[in-house]
Motif scaffolding. Structure first.
Motif, PDB file in Angstrom:
ATOM      1  N   GLU A  75       0.834  -1.203   0.000  1.00  0.00           N
ATOM      2  CA  GLU A  75       0.000   0.000   0.000  1.00  0.00           C
ATOM      3  C   GLU A  75       0.869   1.253   0.000  1.00  0.00           C
ATOM      4  O   GLU A  75       0.614   2.204  -0.736  1.00  0.00           O
ATOM      5  N   ARG A 102       1.123   4.183  -2.919  1.00  0.00           N
ATOM      6  CA  ARG A 102       0.939   5.611  -2.658  1.00  0.00           C
ATOM      7  C   ARG A 102       2.161   6.419  -3.089  1.00  0.00           C
ATOM      8  O   ARG A 102       2.031   7.510  -3.638  1.00  0.00           O
ATOM      9  N   LYS A 134       2.170   6.818  -6.936  1.00  0.00           N
ATOM     10  CA  LYS A 134       1.185   7.818  -7.363  1.00  0.00           C
ATOM     11  C   LYS A 134       1.677   9.230  -7.060  1.00  0.00           C
ATOM     12  O   LYS A 134       1.583  10.128  -7.899  1.00  0.00           O
ATOM     13  N   TYR A 135       2.231   9.425  -5.870  1.00  0.00           N
ATOM     14  CA  TYR A 135       2.698  10.749  -5.479  1.00  0.00           C
ATOM     15  C   TYR A 135       3.911  11.164  -6.311  1.00  0.00           C
ATOM     16  O   TYR A 135       4.028  12.315  -6.721  1.00  0.00           O
ATOM     17  N   ALA A 147      -3.068  10.046  -3.701  1.00  0.00           N
ATOM     18  CA  ALA A 147      -2.184   9.044  -3.115  1.00  0.00           C
ATOM     19  C   ALA A 147      -2.802   8.408  -1.871  1.00  0.00           C
ATOM     20  O   ALA A 147      -2.602   7.225  -1.615  1.00  0.00           O
ATOM     21  N   ASN A 148      -3.554   9.185  -1.114  1.00  0.00           N
ATOM     22  CA  ASN A 148      -4.139   8.668   0.125  1.00  0.00           C
ATOM     23  C   ASN A 148      -5.549   8.129  -0.042  1.00  0.00           C
ATOM     24  O   ASN A 148      -6.176   7.751   0.935  1.00  0.00           O
TER      25      ASN A 148
END
Length: 94
Positions: A17, A21, A24-25, A65-66
């Motif tokens: 996970e 994230r 993506k960030y 991202a979250n």
């Protein structure tokens, strides 16, 4: 009583996970850097668009991202048994 967990209902491991994230960030921040560079080398309307994207992209990057996925668990509903009573089974006491 706790619900038994099956192998198909287990979520991602914390490491997977976190890695998702971070990817993506990182992609969003790379796009931000491109917007800053393009904003420096362009003029007029495009310059303002690129700088605007560079300013607001971090907020959307953090939100994306979250973002949590939809819960994979399905809650089962309790089904009440159907009871049928025939009319000749009724007894009335006077």
């Amino acid at each position: 009583m706790s619900k038994r967990q099956s192998a198909t209902s287990i979520n991602l491991s914390p490491e997977d996970e976190r890695r998702s994230r971070m990817v993506k960030y990182s992609v969003a921040m790379s796009i931000r850097m491109v917007c800053i560079v393009l904003g420096v080398f362009t003029q007029g309307f495009l310059m303002w668009i690129f700088f605007g994207l560079a300013i607001f992209l971090p907020y959307f990057a953090v939100v994306l991202a979250n973002q949590q996925g939809a819960p994979k668990e399905t809650t089962s509903k309790a089904i009440a048994p159907k009871i049928t009573i025939k009319s000749d089974q009724f007894k009335f006491d006077d």
